[in-house]
Motif scaffolding. Structure first.
Motif, PDB file in Angstrom:
ATOM      1  N   TRP A   1      16.950 -31.270  11.604  1.00  0.00           N
ATOM      2  CA  TRP A   1      16.364 -29.927  11.639  1.00  0.00           C
ATOM      3  C   TRP A   1      15.208 -29.886  10.654  1.00  0.00           C
TER       4      TRP A   1
ATOM      5  N   GLU B   1      12.647 -27.594   8.596  1.00  0.00           N
ATOM      6  CA  GLU B   1      12.446 -26.215   8.153  1.00  0.00           C
ATOM      7  C   GLU B   1      11.076 -25.672   8.580  1.00  0.00           C
TER       8      GLU B   1
ATOM      9  N   ALA C   1      19.813 -22.519   8.111  1.00  0.00           N
ATOM     10  CA  ALA C   1      20.677 -23.388   7.309  1.00  0.00           C
ATOM     11  C   ALA C   1      22.148 -23.089   7.572  1.00  0.00           C
TER      12      ALA C   1
ATOM     13  N   ILE D   1      22.933 -24.730  10.993  1.00  0.00           N
ATOM     14  CA  ILE D   1      22.960 -26.192  10.912  1.00  0.00           C
ATOM     15  C   ILE D   1      24.213 -26.673  10.187  1.00  0.00           C
TER      16      ILE D   1
ATOM     17  N   THR E   1      18.744 -32.218   7.462  1.00  0.00           N
ATOM     18  CA  THR E   1      17.694 -31.208   7.275  1.00  0.00           C
ATOM     19  C   THR E   1      16.494 -31.834   6.597  1.00  0.00           C
TER      20      THR E   1
END
Length: 230
Positions: A151, A153, A177, A180, A188
């Motif tokens: 993922w 940001e 967050a 996830i 991340t």
């Protein structure tokens, strides 16, 4: 009547051709020279990712075949609708994805794009709760591919940006967050923090980056992916 139909047909043909030309003309939408011995990487994201697509591909040359959907992946609503098309039938080793800037942007009461957040009837394109729901659907589907999923940001919104509010990226990143973490098994990329380090390369009152900025963002993405491939 016949003339009207002919005009409509010509306009349709022109629009299709124009769209196809636009996709071919944007280097971000080009396919890589595929080496069957290398892992396949898929980058999913909006125009920010389109900007760093080629720099990331160049940085991963000889290490991975780097692809992206031939479109601006936009908000999570588009991701939910088109994820199967983007995944196709290729075996993916790493998928690096993001949605956010299009979710948090403001729309007018009649669908006007990038509306003044303070105007009557203005609303974010995808509210936070819907954003989390959509992101969960996308994240779970990506995990099902068996790829390493990362993922990415969402980047900051600078002061003065049309149709967006500074600080909303951080709020949507916090919401993401939670999703996830709940889905589990997804890494991340702390892209927000990195983007702040190249803030001088973000265009004034604009979410987009200069060529130099996109180059640095692409190098960062390549490093994150290279680390995942190891």
């Amino acid at each position: 009547m016949v003339l009207v139909i002919r005009v409509m047909v010509l306009m349709l043909v022109f629009n299709v051709a124009s769209s196809a030309w636009s996709q071919r003309a944007n280097p971000a939408f080009s396919d890589p020279e595929i080496d069957p011995n290398l892992p396949n990487v898929l980058l999913i994201g909006d125009s920010i990712s389109m900007g760093y697509m080629i720099p990331a591909r160049n940085a991963l040359k000889g290490k991975a075949n780097v692809f992206r959907p031939k479109t601006n992946c936009g908000p999570t609503t588009k991701g939910v609708a088109e994820i199967e098309q983007w995944l196709g039938d290729r075996k993916w080793d790493v998928i690096h994805f993001n949605h956010g800037l299009h979710d948090l942007k403001y729309m007018g009461p009649k669908g006007q794009n990038l509306a003044d957040p303070q105007a009557d009837g203005a609303h974010q394109q995808v509210p936070m709760d819907e954003y989390q729901k959509n992101l969960r659907t996308i994240a779970k589907r990506l995990k099902q591919t068996g790829a390493i999923v990362i993922w990415r940001e969402t980047t900051p919104v600078p002061k003065g940006s049309q149709g967006r509010v500074p600080g909303d990226s951080a709020k949507y990143n916090a919401a993401a967050a939670e999703v996830i973490k709940d889905v589990g098994g997804i890494a991340t990329d702390p892209f927000y923090e990195f983007a702040l380090s190249v803030k001088k390369e973000q265009r004034p009152a604009n979410v987009h980056y200069t060529s130099a900025g996109s180059q640095q963002l692409g190098q960062h993405v390549a490093e994150v992916i290279a680390k995942a491939l190891k």
